[in-house]
Design an enzyme around this catalytic site. Structure first.
Site, PDB file in Angstrom:
ATOM      1  N   ASP A 255       0.813  -1.198   0.000  1.00  0.00           N
ATOM      2  CA  ASP A 255       0.000   0.000   0.000  1.00  0.00           C
ATOM      3  C   ASP A 255       0.852   1.256   0.000  1.00  0.00           C
ATOM      4  O   ASP A 255       1.482   1.567   0.998  1.00  0.00           O
ATOM      5  CB  ASP A 255      -0.873  -0.020   1.251  1.00  0.00           C
ATOM      6  CG  ASP A 255      -2.211   0.625   1.026  1.00  0.00           C
ATOM      7  OD1 ASP A 255      -2.395   1.240  -0.026  1.00  0.00           O
ATOM      8  OD2 ASP A 255      -3.061   0.517   1.905  1.00  0.00           O
ATOM      9  N   HIS A 353      -9.372  -0.956  -8.781  1.00  0.00           N
ATOM     10  CA  HIS A 353      -9.038   0.251  -8.030  1.00  0.00           C
ATOM     11  C   HIS A 353      -8.004   1.115  -8.749  1.00  0.00           C
ATOM     12  O   HIS A 353      -8.159   2.337  -8.827  1.00  0.00           O
ATOM     13  CB  HIS A 353      -8.516  -0.141  -6.650  1.00  0.00           C
ATOM     14  CG  HIS A 353      -8.177   1.014  -5.782  1.00  0.00           C
ATOM     15  ND1 HIS A 353      -9.124   1.866  -5.271  1.00  0.00           N
ATOM     16  CD2 HIS A 353      -6.979   1.492  -5.350  1.00  0.00           C
ATOM     17  CE1 HIS A 353      -8.538   2.802  -4.553  1.00  0.00           C
ATOM     18  NE2 HIS A 353      -7.237   2.597  -4.591  1.00  0.00           N
TER      19      HIS A 353
END
Length: 444
Positions: A255, A353
């Site tokens: 991330d 995403h």
């Protein structure tokens, strides 16, 4: 993910220290065993990814070498001795990377406090923060909770909610951009856990140091402002990995990939305010902070096989490389949104995403994120009460968070696994010059 959740991205600071990007370093020797401080700024573009507005994310960290800051006297070890200067052009806690622990809280002003009462409280908090961030007791009657620790990279960042301006008799100075955030699809917001007149972000690499600082502010606010809500979060602890590397969020995804660096053109304009027709002069050098408590539906997510999870994100879970990248490619490999498989289907799905969050899909909107994970046990149905404490600094939420969140809420496949449960928007005043106090520009 492009923009991220607990994101310390390359931010394991086992062998590096902090120094502010735009803040002068304190004078003195460096912390033992360290060559200097590395500051990592966290910036995510409109598409900076996971949970960029829909979710879990704080943007990727970018290493910026800065002069070393002095350790506090008597502090033991490099980690505890790390000090972030309190004074500077911008408040500390914006350009710094996430520390290992955070305490977020909001206070509501008491009836009749007014302008003078608010100013007195901010002056009191300033004196306490100066001492705490230096690793010193905040007051004579200190509770000694953090007595044995150094400053531990402590930062305290304060923001003003919209209602504060009316309560303090400063309605004519309320910024136009400090308007309520619009409702978004699937929001399930609890007003008791969001908003507030005064927001405080307290970060430190030691949990006791952060909790102690919050208790000090709470005691000093007694009779002037009462605690409205509080949340605790965490990120990777320095030294937890053998080498600096991008962190993972509670969904297990790498991330914090592909975020623009502070040295890039337009960085400051996207994050910090300048005086103008719809921005008051007192906020120049400050920012706007969006807070969202975003629960991850981890039971649902973990029920998906890994390949399904990867299609939701558009990246491999093992190494963060975009789908379709060759073996051995890493997370920094450019995303090919036009790539097709043998059957002609898009390699990266239409609702992945990384596609929906891509900068080109969001008009260049940008935010600087400093998100922290949280895990607060179980809900009545037995599911985890866990996810992201999303924090995003930006020059104007009407051009940053709001359009990005609208886009993600409508078309991001990841949003099926997220619930926004609390929200807040705050004007963050500029930094505090030596001899000044928090929010001084608002009053003078």
């Amino acid at each position: 993910m492009e923009h991220t959740s607990t994101d310390r991205t390359t931010a394991d600071r086992a062998t590096t220290d902090r120094a502010t990007t735009e803040r002068p370093a304190a004078q003195g020797a460096q912390a033992p065993g360290r060559a200097g401080f590395t500051r990592r700024a966290l910036l995510g573009t409109a598409g900076a990814g996971l949970l960029a507005g829909a979710g879990a994310g704080v943007a990727g960290a970018v290493a910026l070498d800065r002069p070393g800051a002095a350790p506090a006297a008597g502090a033991g070890g490099a980690l505890g001795a790390a000090r972030v200067p309190f004074h500077g052009e911008h408040q500390a806690g914006i350009l710094e990377p996430q520390q290992a622990r955070v305490q977020l809280a909001a206070f509501d002003l008491a009836e009749g406090v007014g302008r003078d009462g608010l100013r007195t409280l901010l002056q009191r908090w300033t004196k306490a923060a100066e001492r705490l961030t230096a690793g010193e007791p905040a007051e004579d009657a200190d509770n000694q909770v953090a007595l044995d620790a150094g400053p531990c990279s402590l930062t305290l960042t304060v923001g003003f909610g919209a209602a504060l301006f009316d309560k303090a008799g400063l309605a004519d100075r309320r910024p136009q951009a400090l308007e309520p955030l619009p409702p978004f699809p699937a929001d399930a917001l609890d007003p008791a856990r969001g908003d507030g007149d005064l927001f405080v972000q307290i970060g430190a690499d030691d949990a006791l140091v952060a909790v102690h600082a919050l208790r000090v502010l709470q005691r000093q606010a007694a009779g002037t402002a009462a605690l409205r809500w509080q949340s605790a979060g965490f990120a990777r602890t320095p030294g937890a990995t053998a080498r600096p590397m991008t962190g993972r969020n509670l969904m297990g995804q790498i991330d914090g990939t592909n975020n623009p660096q502070p040295g890039e053109d337009g960085f400051a304009a996207k994050v910090f305010c300048t005086a103008g027709p719809d921005q008051p002069a007192w906020l120049a050098g400050g920012s706007y902070l969006v807070f969202r408590r975003i629960r991850m539906l981890l039971d649902n997510w973990e029920a998906l096989p890994t390949d399904r999870q990867e299609r939701v994100i558009g990246r491999r879970k093992s190494d963060g490389a975009p789908l379709g990248a060759p073996a051995g490619a890493g997370e920094r490999t450019p995303v090919d949104l036009a790539a097709q498989g043998p059957d002609g289907a898009l390699v990266i799905p239409a609702d992945a995403h990384v596609r929906v969050a891509a900068p080109a899909a969001n008009g260049g909107a940008a935010m600087l994120r400093r998100g922290f994970s949280y895990h607060d046990g179980l809900l009545p149905d037995g599911s985890p009460d866990a996810g992201l404490l999303f924090l995003a600094f930006q020059a104007d939420p009407r051009k940053g968070f709001t359009p990005v969140q609208r886009k993600l809420a409508r078309g991001d496949g990841l949003s099926r696994f997220l619930r926004h449960e609390a929200s807040g928007l705050y004007a963050v005043p500029p930094g505090i010059p030596a001899g000044g106090y928090l929010g001084q520009q608002l009053f003078e």
